[in-house]
Design a protein around this motif. Structure first.
Motif, PDB file in Angstrom:
ATOM      1  N   PHE A   1       0.850  -1.201   0.000  1.00 32.35           N
ATOM      2  CA  PHE A   1       0.000   0.000   0.000  1.00 32.35           C
ATOM      3  C   PHE A   1       0.887   1.252   0.000  1.00 32.35           C
ATOM      4  N   ASP A   2       1.869   1.265   0.901  1.00 33.27           N
ATOM      5  CA  ASP A   2       2.712   2.463   1.051  1.00 33.27           C
ATOM      6  C   ASP A   2       3.517   2.756  -0.218  1.00 33.27           C
ATOM      7  N   LYS A   3       4.102   1.693  -0.812  1.00 32.50           N
ATOM      8  CA  LYS A   3       4.944   1.896  -2.003  1.00 32.50           C
ATOM      9  C   LYS A   3       4.096   2.312  -3.205  1.00 32.50           C
ATOM     10  N   THR A   4       2.908   1.714  -3.329  1.00 33.89           N
ATOM     11  CA  THR A   4       2.030   2.074  -4.453  1.00 33.89           C
ATOM     12  C   THR A   4       1.532   3.510  -4.289  1.00 33.89           C
ATOM     13  N   ALA A   5       1.242   3.879  -3.051  1.00 31.75           N
ATOM     14  CA  ALA A   5       0.798   5.249  -2.777  1.00 31.75           C
ATOM     15  C   ALA A   5       1.894   6.247  -3.164  1.00 31.75           C
ATOM     16  N   LYS A   6       3.126   5.896  -2.851  1.00 26.24           N
ATOM     17  CA  LYS A   6       4.262   6.779  -3.176  1.00 26.24           C
ATOM     18  C   LYS A   6       4.369   6.956  -4.688  1.00 26.24           C
ATOM     19  N   LEU A   7       4.211   5.835  -5.385  1.00 21.60           N
ATOM     20  CA  LEU A   7       4.252   5.867  -6.847  1.00 21.60           C
ATOM     21  C   LEU A   7       3.165   6.785  -7.417  1.00 21.60           C
ATOM     22  N   LEU A   8       2.014   6.804  -6.762  1.00 21.86           N
ATOM     23  CA  LEU A   8       0.909   7.653  -7.228  1.00 21.86           C
ATOM     24  C   LEU A   8       1.047   9.091  -6.712  1.00 21.86           C
ATOM     25  N   GLY A   9       2.160   9.364  -6.029  1.00 23.00           N
ATOM     26  CA  GLY A   9       2.432  10.725  -5.551  1.00 23.00           C
ATOM     27  C   GLY A   9       1.648  11.108  -4.309  1.00 23.00           C
ATOM     28  N   LEU A  10       1.198  10.096  -3.555  1.00 21.37           N
ATOM     29  CA  LEU A  10       0.423  10.398  -2.348  1.00 21.37           C
ATOM     30  C   LEU A  10       1.351  10.592  -1.154  1.00 21.37           C
ATOM     31  N   PRO A  11       0.916  11.372  -0.171  1.00 19.84           N
ATOM     32  CA  PRO A  11       1.783  11.632   0.984  1.00 19.84           C
ATOM     33  C   PRO A  11       1.882  10.424   1.914  1.00 19.84           C
ATOM     34  N   TYR A  12       2.950  10.374   2.673  1.00 23.94           N
ATOM     35  CA  TYR A  12       3.117   9.369   3.723  1.00 23.94           C
ATOM     36  C   TYR A  12       2.155   9.706   4.874  1.00 23.94           C
ATOM     37  N   PRO A  13       1.499   8.776   5.541  1.00 25.16           N
ATOM     38  CA  PRO A  13       1.588   7.341   5.307  1.00 25.16           C
ATOM     39  C   PRO A  13       0.644   6.933   4.184  1.00 25.16           C
ATOM     40  N   GLY A  14       1.155   6.136   3.264  1.00 19.26           N
ATOM     41  CA  GLY A  14       0.459   5.873   2.019  1.00 19.26           C
ATOM     42  C   GLY A  14      -0.824   5.074   2.127  1.00 19.26           C
ATOM     43  N   GLY A  15      -0.871   4.103   3.035  1.00 22.04           N
ATOM     44  CA  GLY A  15      -2.031   3.213   3.111  1.00 22.04           C
ATOM     45  C   GLY A  15      -3.354   3.960   3.250  1.00 22.04           C
ATOM     46  N   PRO A  16      -3.513   4.757   4.294  1.00 18.82           N
ATOM     47  CA  PRO A  16      -4.777   5.488   4.447  1.00 18.82           C
ATOM     48  C   PRO A  16      -5.027   6.475   3.308  1.00 18.82           C
ATOM     49  N   ALA A  17      -3.970   7.100   2.788  1.00 24.49           N
ATOM     50  CA  ALA A  17      -4.127   8.071   1.690  1.00 24.49           C
ATOM     51  C   ALA A  17      -4.632   7.364   0.433  1.00 24.49           C
TER      52      ALA A  17
ATOM     53  N   LYS B   1      -1.775 -23.705  -3.851  1.00 18.59           N
ATOM     54  CA  LYS B   1      -2.430 -24.438  -2.767  1.00 18.59           C
ATOM     55  C   LYS B   1      -2.070 -23.846  -1.412  1.00 18.59           C
ATOM     56  N   ASN B   2      -0.821 -23.328  -1.296  1.00 17.08           N
ATOM     57  CA  ASN B   2      -0.370 -22.858   0.023  1.00 17.08           C
ATOM     58  C   ASN B   2      -1.015 -21.510   0.382  1.00 17.08           C
ATOM     59  N   LEU B   3      -0.746 -21.071   1.587  1.00 19.27           N
ATOM     60  CA  LEU B   3      -1.398 -19.850   2.084  1.00 19.27           C
ATOM     61  C   LEU B   3      -0.427 -18.665   2.138  1.00 19.27           C
ATOM     62  N   ASP B   4       0.620 -18.756   1.326  1.00 26.88           N
ATOM     63  CA  ASP B   4       1.587 -17.648   1.281  1.00 26.88           C
ATOM     64  C   ASP B   4       1.085 -16.528   0.360  1.00 26.88           C
ATOM     65  N   PHE B   5       1.706 -15.371   0.561  1.00 31.16           N
ATOM     66  CA  PHE B   5       1.345 -14.173  -0.210  1.00 31.16           C
ATOM     67  C   PHE B   5       2.588 -13.647  -0.938  1.00 31.16           C
ATOM     68  N   SER B   6       2.372 -12.824  -1.949  1.00 36.47           N
ATOM     69  CA  SER B   6       3.458 -12.091  -2.595  1.00 36.47           C
ATOM     70  C   SER B   6       2.860 -10.820  -3.175  1.00 36.47           C
ATOM     71  N   PHE B   7       3.377  -9.682  -2.761  1.00 34.24           N
ATOM     72  CA  PHE B   7       2.785  -8.427  -3.235  1.00 34.24           C
ATOM     73  C   PHE B   7       3.738  -7.571  -4.077  1.00 34.24           C
ATOM     74  N   SER B   8       5.012  -8.009  -4.197  1.00 35.12           N
ATOM     75  CA  SER B   8       5.940  -7.109  -4.892  1.00 35.12           C
ATOM     76  C   SER B   8       5.659  -7.081  -6.398  1.00 35.12           C
ATOM     77  N   GLY B   9       5.204  -8.212  -6.961  1.00 30.46           N
ATOM     78  CA  GLY B   9       4.875  -8.252  -8.395  1.00 30.46           C
ATOM     79  C   GLY B   9       3.712  -7.323  -8.723  1.00 30.46           C
ATOM     80  N   LEU B  10       2.740  -7.289  -7.835  1.00 27.98           N
ATOM     81  CA  LEU B  10       1.567  -6.419  -8.036  1.00 27.98           C
ATOM     82  C   LEU B  10       1.996  -4.952  -8.083  1.00 27.98           C
ATOM     83  N   LYS B  11       2.875  -4.627  -7.153  1.00 27.84           N
ATOM     84  CA  LYS B  11       3.388  -3.246  -7.087  1.00 27.84           C
ATOM     85  C   LYS B  11       4.109  -2.882  -8.395  1.00 27.84           C
ATOM     86  N   THR B  12       4.931  -3.802  -8.922  1.00 29.90           N
ATOM     87  CA  THR B  12       5.652  -3.565 -10.168  1.00 29.90           C
ATOM     88  C   THR B  12       4.669  -3.454 -11.339  1.00 29.90           C
TER      89      THR B  12
END
Ligand code: KG4
Ligand code: ZN
Length: 333
Positions: free
Chosen positions: A171-187, A210-221
């Protein structure tokens, strides 16, 4: 105060909030304050660890005095001091740990080091509507994304975790990319309210595994690439991208929560950590998961002292007095 009640002063300083609370085992939470460093870090676009530590040093003693004042509680009424021992920024943790252990030594009470993630997990128990054990917990914060099977206090089994970025970090990194202020998540969540559904559909990472792991860096890219391909970077574009990003994260978390409930056969879901404050996530989980869903109030999703004081109270009498190791560098579950 009941004769057999215990009062625990809790200190949280793992990142960019200085927070203090007092929890009484009979009366419940009697005082809490959070001092946020948001303004301090905003101009840098993220948390600067050295500035965070220095600000904790400035704020922590006055905050403890204020909370004692709020609770009309003399230091002689405090039975233990709980502080966050990790994980977190080392300098920031050291401030809370050093002050907590020093006060405990001076006041002749135990110092109890608390695992930050366990404190987040237990925050839900401060609510009137709280779950019974066992339950599945989704812990989504700036530093962690975990699915945990919780059978009782200290009975935690990690079912899945992120392989790269945490949900809050994405959330924070994507917000930064969109030019939003810190903290990015709520913005970003705020901007997504102006966004339109369907203009962009972003991938839901790892939902077919099948597993319950996550990966979010690809989405951000992926978001970055789509953003760079656009000709006009106006507010509507940003809002539509924020909407699609939030939708992808929420859907991914929702699908993994369903799988975790199915795998464990449990029918209670607890959502904690900073991203747990996200309204779109709350709505999706409450409406679309076949389980009773429990949350801490919004202010106890993000870092706070109440969760530390409460977890300290649960541990009271079960822990070594005045621990020698004040900060746990490896801080695993
Ligand atoms: O639990 P927390 O206060 O700190 C950590 O232990 O990491 O979580 C902070 C994270 C940040 O990444 C922040 O952007 C995110 O939680 N966050 C949100 C929202 N409120 C806080 N993310 C999405 N929507 C929100 N409403
Ligand atoms: Zn946290």
């Amino acid at each position: 105060m009941g004769s057999d009640s215990k009062r625990v002063l809790g200190i949280e300083s793992s990142c960019d909030e200085t927070a203090v609370a007092i929890y009484d085992t009979v009366e419940g939470l009697i005082a809490h304050r959070v001092y946020s460093q948001i303004e301090l870090h905003r101009e840098w676009g993220g948390v600067v660890p050295e500035l965070a530590s220095r600000d904790h040093i400035r704020k922590i003693i006055p905050l403890i005095q204020q909370v004692l004042g709020d609770a009309h509680c003399d230091k002689s009424k405090i039975d233990a001091i709980a502080y966050t021992k990790g994980p977190g920024l080392i300098g920031a943790l050291m401030v809370g740990a050093a002050v907590g252990c020093a006060l405990a030594y001076a006041w002749g009470v135990p110092a109890i080091g608390i695992h930050h993630l366990e404190a987040h997990l237990m925050a839900v128990m401060l609510e009137e509507r709280k779950p019974e054990f066992p339950f599945v917990a989704l812990l989504v914060s700036g530093g962690h994304t975990l699915l945990i099977e919780v059978r009782g206090l200290e009975q935690y089994r990690v079912l899945g975790e992120t392989l790269d970025d945490a949900a809050g970090e994405a959330f924070d990194k994507t917000a930064k990319l969109l030019g939003l202020p810190y903290p990015g998540g709520p913005a970003l969540a705020e901007l997504a309210k102006q966004g339109r559904s369907g203009r962009f559909v972003f991938p839901r990472p790892m939902i077919h595994r099948k597993n319950l792991d996550f990966s979010f860096s690809g989405l951000k890219t992926h978001v970055l690439n789509v953003y760079q391909q656009q000709e006009k970077h106006d507010m509507q574009l940003k809002a539509d991208m924020a909407y699609a990003f939030q939708e992808a994260v929420v859907e991914t978390l929702l699908i993994k929560c369903r799988k975790a409930l199915e795998a464990t056969g449990l029918n209670r879901l607890v959502v904690v950590g900073g991203v747990g404050a996200n309204q779109a996530l709350r709505t999706a989980l409450s409406e679309r998961v076949n389980a009773a869903v429990f949350y801490p109030r919004q202010e106890f999703c993000t870092d706070n002292g109440a969760m530390v004081a409460y977890t300290g109270a649960l541990r009271f009498g079960k822990t070594q007095q005045n621990q020698v190791i004040v900060v746990d560098l490896d801080c695993h579950w």
